[in-house]
Write an enzyme that holds these catalytic residues in place. Structure first.
Site, PDB file in Angstrom:
ATOM      1  N   GLY A  62      58.193  64.141 -67.297  1.00  0.00           N
ATOM      2  CA  GLY A  62      59.000  62.943 -67.141  1.00  0.00           C
ATOM      3  C   GLY A  62      59.813  62.586 -68.362  1.00  0.00           C
ATOM      4  N   LYS A  65      62.913  65.677 -68.514  1.00  0.00           N
ATOM      5  CA  LYS A  65      63.001  66.081 -67.113  1.00  0.00           C
ATOM      6  C   LYS A  65      63.745  67.393 -66.926  1.00  0.00           C
ATOM      7  CE  LYS A  65      62.906  61.449 -65.006  1.00  0.00           C
ATOM      8  NZ  LYS A  65      61.808  61.695 -64.047  1.00  0.00           N
ATOM      9  N   ASN A 110      58.680  52.791 -63.641  1.00  0.00           N
ATOM     10  CA  ASN A 110      59.846  53.593 -63.290  1.00  0.00           C
ATOM     11  C   ASN A 110      59.862  53.866 -61.795  1.00  0.00           C
ATOM     12  OD1 ASN A 110      59.668  56.675 -62.471  1.00  0.00           O
ATOM     13  ND2 ASN A 110      57.888  56.257 -63.780  1.00  0.00           N
ATOM     14  N   PHE A 114      62.608  61.474 -58.917  1.00  0.00           N
ATOM     15  CA  PHE A 114      62.867  62.895 -59.166  1.00  0.00           C
ATOM     16  C   PHE A 114      64.340  63.177 -59.444  1.00  0.00           C
ATOM     17  CE2 PHE A 114      58.975  64.716 -56.628  1.00  0.00           C
ATOM     18  CZ  PHE A 114      58.137  64.347 -57.665  1.00  0.00           C
ATOM     19  N   SER A 172      53.701  61.191 -57.247  1.00  0.00           N
ATOM     20  CA  SER A 172      54.704  60.208 -57.635  1.00  0.00           C
ATOM     21  C   SER A 172      54.863  59.183 -56.520  1.00  0.00           C
ATOM     22  CB  SER A 172      56.046  60.882 -57.900  1.00  0.00           C
ATOM     23  OG  SER A 172      57.061  59.899 -58.037  1.00  0.00           O
ATOM     24  N   ASN A 174      57.470  57.371 -56.097  1.00  0.00           N
ATOM     25  CA  ASN A 174      58.884  57.020 -56.020  1.00  0.00           C
ATOM     26  C   ASN A 174      59.703  57.873 -55.061  1.00  0.00           C
ATOM     27  OD1 ASN A 174      58.527  54.999 -58.019  1.00  0.00           O
ATOM     28  ND2 ASN A 174      58.487  56.613 -59.565  1.00  0.00           N
ATOM     29  N   THR A 175      59.070  58.799 -54.373  1.00  0.00           N
ATOM     30  CA  THR A 175      59.716  59.553 -53.300  1.00  0.00           C
ATOM     31  C   THR A 175      58.973  59.239 -52.018  1.00  0.00           C
ATOM     32  OG1 THR A 175      60.445  61.332 -54.778  1.00  0.00           O
ATOM     33  CG2 THR A 175      60.295  61.846 -52.433  1.00  0.00           C
ATOM     34  N   LYS A 210      48.568  67.442 -59.751  1.00  0.00           N
ATOM     35  CA  LYS A 210      48.567  66.111 -60.359  1.00  0.00           C
ATOM     36  C   LYS A 210      48.298  65.068 -59.282  1.00  0.00           C
ATOM     37  CE  LYS A 210      51.048  63.371 -63.789  1.00  0.00           C
ATOM     38  NZ  LYS A 210      52.208  63.372 -64.710  1.00  0.00           N
ATOM     39  N   ASN A 239      48.688  60.394 -62.335  1.00  0.00           N
ATOM     40  CA  ASN A 239      50.069  59.935 -62.365  1.00  0.00           C
ATOM     41  C   ASN A 239      50.089  58.413 -62.540  1.00  0.00           C
ATOM     42  OD1 ASN A 239      52.944  59.869 -61.954  1.00  0.00           O
ATOM     43  ND2 ASN A 239      52.777  61.634 -60.592  1.00  0.00           N
TER      44      ASN A 239
END
Length: 352
Positions: A62, A65, A110, A114, A172, A174-175, A210, A239
């Site tokens: 991260g 990236k 955040n 990705f 993650s 965020n997706t 992860k 994560n």
């Protein structure tokens, strides 16, 4: 912290967090930032899934990236680096603003989604990487992909020749629906496809998984069993979290993954539970909230073979890696441990 680091952080903290992040990478590449080089000792030198490390303090995915600052980061005192996440196609990620400092909490939120230059561009940079320490790649999937499992496999097939390890990132927040891949059937199928690619690589590399911190003990145990069955080299715990307990900062309600100091206890408990579930049969990397040598040591004693950090650099600068490694060496010596492995898991019961 050096005066140069302190001054640099003071300037960066006056800027938008994502702008500051980009400038920090440019500063590293410019040579303006003093870097300590290799930090090691007989106690710190260790192995992780067969990879020799000068010390067990790694850079989490991260920060870099797109693998644009590998030369500088290789001299920053880390024992290993992880870059990415990389997806098959370039993607811009989520709309800005998408990175928030929580200064009062020593944390960040955040929701990048990705954002990256895509696997081809990242592979081209990895071909030119330094070979002085292990460098791994976090594998991701495109947001619009109809087959995300295929995306992970494709990134590994393209970039696997140029890295020392890879990480399957299904944790993650965020997706959309990415964390659904942590379910037993979906995870087993995904890992089977990734390991088929790993087996076909000219040089087999360790593959890690992860996981999220927002899992129950039963879910953690189930994932541990799946990882063992799939032949993974290890698990990274953890994560970012979607929890917001006890935060003080104004940005505490922003959507995304929370990292930094508030994550330490939650992620360390998950690490200890995973260590118990896997009975030491898989090396574990402890990540989440590490901001001091004492916290890195706690992760190791909870069951980690190595650790990673990222958010602490926002508040302590790049020099924190070397400071933690030196401090960890002193803590191991204080308690009579001649190696990192000897200390691993000795304090696991404190977190269960």
């Amino acid at each position: 912290m050096s005066l140069v680091e302190r001054a640099g952080l003071a300037v960066l903290h006056r800027l938008d967090p994502e702008v500051a992040h980009g400038l920090s990478l440019r500063a590293l590449n410019s040579g303006l930032v003093p870097l300590p080089g290799v930090v090691t000792s007989p106690r710190l030198a260790c192995t992780l899934a067969g990879m020799p490390l000068a010390n067990p303090v790694g850079l989490a995915a991260g920060f870099d990236k797109n693998a644009t600052a590998l030369g500088a980061l290789a001299r920053a005192g880390f024992g290993f680096l992880e870059v990415g996440a990389a997806t098959p196609l370039p993607q811009p990620g989520n709309p800005k603003p998408r990175l928030f400092r929580l200064t009062e909490d020593r944390a960040a939120i955040n929701r990048f989604g990705f954002n990256n230059d895509g696997m081809e561009a990242i592979a081209a940079r990895l071909r030119l990487r330094p070979r002085t320490l292990p460098i791994g790649l976090n594998l991701g999937a495109n947001k619009t992909s109809p087959d995300r499992a295929a995306d992970f496999a494709q990134v590994l097939a393209t970039c696997g020749l140029h890295v020392d390890f890879a990480t399957v990132n299904v944790s993650s927040p965020n997706t959309e629906k990415l964390r659904d891949l942590q379910g037993p059937a979906a995870l087993a199928a995904l890992l089977a496809r990734v390991m088929e690619v790993q087996a076909a690589l000219e040089t087999k590399i360790p593959v890690f998984l992860k996981i999220a911190p927002d899992l129950t003990p039963d879910e953690i145990a189930e994932i541990g069993a799946i990882a063992l069955g799939a032949g993974l080299a290890g698990i990274i715990a953890t994560n970012t979290t979607v929890a917001r307990d006890g935060l003080k900062s104004a940005a505490r309600s922003e959507l995304g993954g929370l990292s930094g100091a508030p994550l330490f206890e939650k992620s360390t408990r998950a690490l200890a539970q995973l260590s118990l579930a896997t009975e030491g049969r898989l090396p574990l990397i402890g990540v989440g909230g590490i901001g001091s040598a004492e916290q890195a040591y706690a992760k190791i004693r909870a069951g980690a073979s190595a650790v990673q950090l990222y958010t602490a650099m926002v508040y302590e600068g790049i020099g924190i890696a070397a400071r933690i490694a030196h401090g960890l060496d002193a803590l191991l010596a204080r308690d009579g441990f001649s190696t990192v492995a000897a200390a691993s898991g000795t304090g696991r019961a404190d977190w269960l």
